[in-house]
Design an enzyme around this catalytic site. Structure first.
Site, PDB file in Angstrom:
ATOM      1  N   TYR A 266      -1.239  -1.568  10.123  1.00 25.25           N
ATOM      2  CA  TYR A 266      -1.474  -1.898   8.701  1.00 25.25           C
ATOM      3  C   TYR A 266      -0.184  -1.724   7.905  1.00 25.25           C
ATOM      4  O   TYR A 266       0.216  -2.603   7.135  1.00 25.25           O
ATOM      5  CB  TYR A 266      -2.576  -0.987   8.167  1.00 25.25           C
ATOM      6  CG  TYR A 266      -2.907  -1.148   6.693  1.00 25.25           C
ATOM      7  CD1 TYR A 266      -3.608  -2.256   6.233  1.00 25.25           C
ATOM      8  CD2 TYR A 266      -2.543  -0.173   5.768  1.00 25.25           C
ATOM      9  CE1 TYR A 266      -3.931  -2.387   4.881  1.00 25.25           C
ATOM     10  CE2 TYR A 266      -2.862  -0.287   4.423  1.00 25.25           C
ATOM     11  CZ  TYR A 266      -3.563  -1.404   3.986  1.00 25.25           C
ATOM     12  OH  TYR A 266      -3.884  -1.529   2.654  1.00 25.25           O
TER      13      TYR A 266
ATOM     14  N   SER B 182       0.850  -1.197   0.000  1.00 27.75           N
ATOM     15  CA  SER B 182       0.000   0.000   0.000  1.00 27.75           C
ATOM     16  C   SER B 182       0.879   1.237   0.000  1.00 27.75           C
ATOM     17  O   SER B 182       1.945   1.253   0.638  1.00 27.75           O
ATOM     18  CB  SER B 182      -0.894   0.032   1.241  1.00 27.75           C
ATOM     19  OG  SER B 182      -1.564   1.278   1.306  1.00 27.75           O
TER      20      SER B 182
END
Ligand code: NAP
Length: 249
Positions: A157, A144
């Site tokens: 995350y 990401s």
């Protein structure tokens, strides 16, 4: 859809393909001519509907329930795919979860769930792929762009995506001699429930204005990048992280 048969008779597994980016990737790979196994954890209705859509358009597709965080499920997913579609050429490790919570407020359960799905899930499929993927195959992992942005709330995350990037670099080298490439795509904000859920209109507008291209990404923006990495044109791209984010970072 009009499958172009670039990859006729080649087989792809897309994890987390019931909705969001994974569903767009499955659609695109089917268009490219792959027979596609659409993995899902709980969304059988969405996965079955997409399989029906792809088959109606002339593609080969199956839906496979498997929780990627469970090694036994992942083994079963590969076995079923091999039995129904043939040996696997392309693995797209798209399944993932995100809950933005400050590190200090993150529960043990949320930490475990995020690492189990994003990291162990990717580990499980990579380990299985090492034994089962056809030589000359392609692996596309999912990182990401949040990893480059260091925004509050993304500590756990981002840590999972840092692990995925580490897997990508090392696994590409461990598969020496097999002709298999291992890359990752690192999307910026994409309009899926993972990104949209829990955000206000104002927050969404702020994210949409961040890239110089001044919009949110769409699942198809990422599907075309995966299509490239999975296709013949990317044969010399290996061990790389491709940040597809409209220029946000
Ligand atoms: P999404 O819309 O929330 O979809 C997630 C998919 O993952 C669903 O198909 C879900 O299946 C599946 N999934 C969740 N847990 C699973 C498990 N344990 N086993 C198998 N499948 C599981 O998410 P998305 O936005 O498309 O994200 C896809 C990937 O892109 C993720 O790796 C995410 O980290 C990454 N990413 C997204 C963005 C973004 O802005 N959207 C940005 C950067 C990176 P069920 O519904 O069946 O459970």
């Amino acid at each position: 859809m009009n499958p172009t048969n670039i990859a006729s008779s080649k087989v792809a597994i897309v994890t987390g393909a019931s909705r969001g980016i994974g569903a767009a990737v499955a659609r695109r790979l089917a268009q490219d001519g792959f027979a596609v196994a659409l993995n899902y954890a709980t969304g059988s209705a969405h996965a079955d509907a997409l399989v029906a859509e792809l088959k109606a358009a002339g593609a080969s597709a199956i839906a496979v329930q498997a929780d990627v965080s469970k090694a036994g499920d992942v083994r079963r997913m590969f076995e079923l795919t091999e039995r129904e579609l043939g040996k696997v050429d392309v693995l797209v490790n798209n399944a993932g979860v995100l809950k933005t919570v400050p590190l200090a407020d993150t529960s043990d359960a949320l930490y475990d769930q995020t690492f189990d799905i994003n990291v162990r899930g990717t580990f499980n499929t990579l380990r299985e792929a090492a034994a089962r993927l056809n030589d000359g195959g392609r692996i596309v992992n999912f990182s990401s762009t949040t990893l480059a942005l260091n925004m509050p709330g993304y500590a756990v995350y981002n840590a999972t995506k840092a692990a995925v990037e580490a897997f990508t670099h090392v696994f590409a080298k461990e598969l020496r001699g097999r002709g298999i490439t291992v890359n990752a795509v690192a999307p910026g904000p994409i309009a899926t429930s993972l990104f949209l859920d829990g955000k206000t209109e104002e927050q969404i507008r702020a994210f949409a204005s961040m890239p110089p291209l001044q919009r949110l990404g769409q699942p198809e923006d990422i599907a075309s990048v995966v299509s490239f990495l999975a296709g013949p044109g990317a044969g010399w791209v290996n061990g790389q992280i491709l940040r597809a984010n409209g220029g946000v970072a």
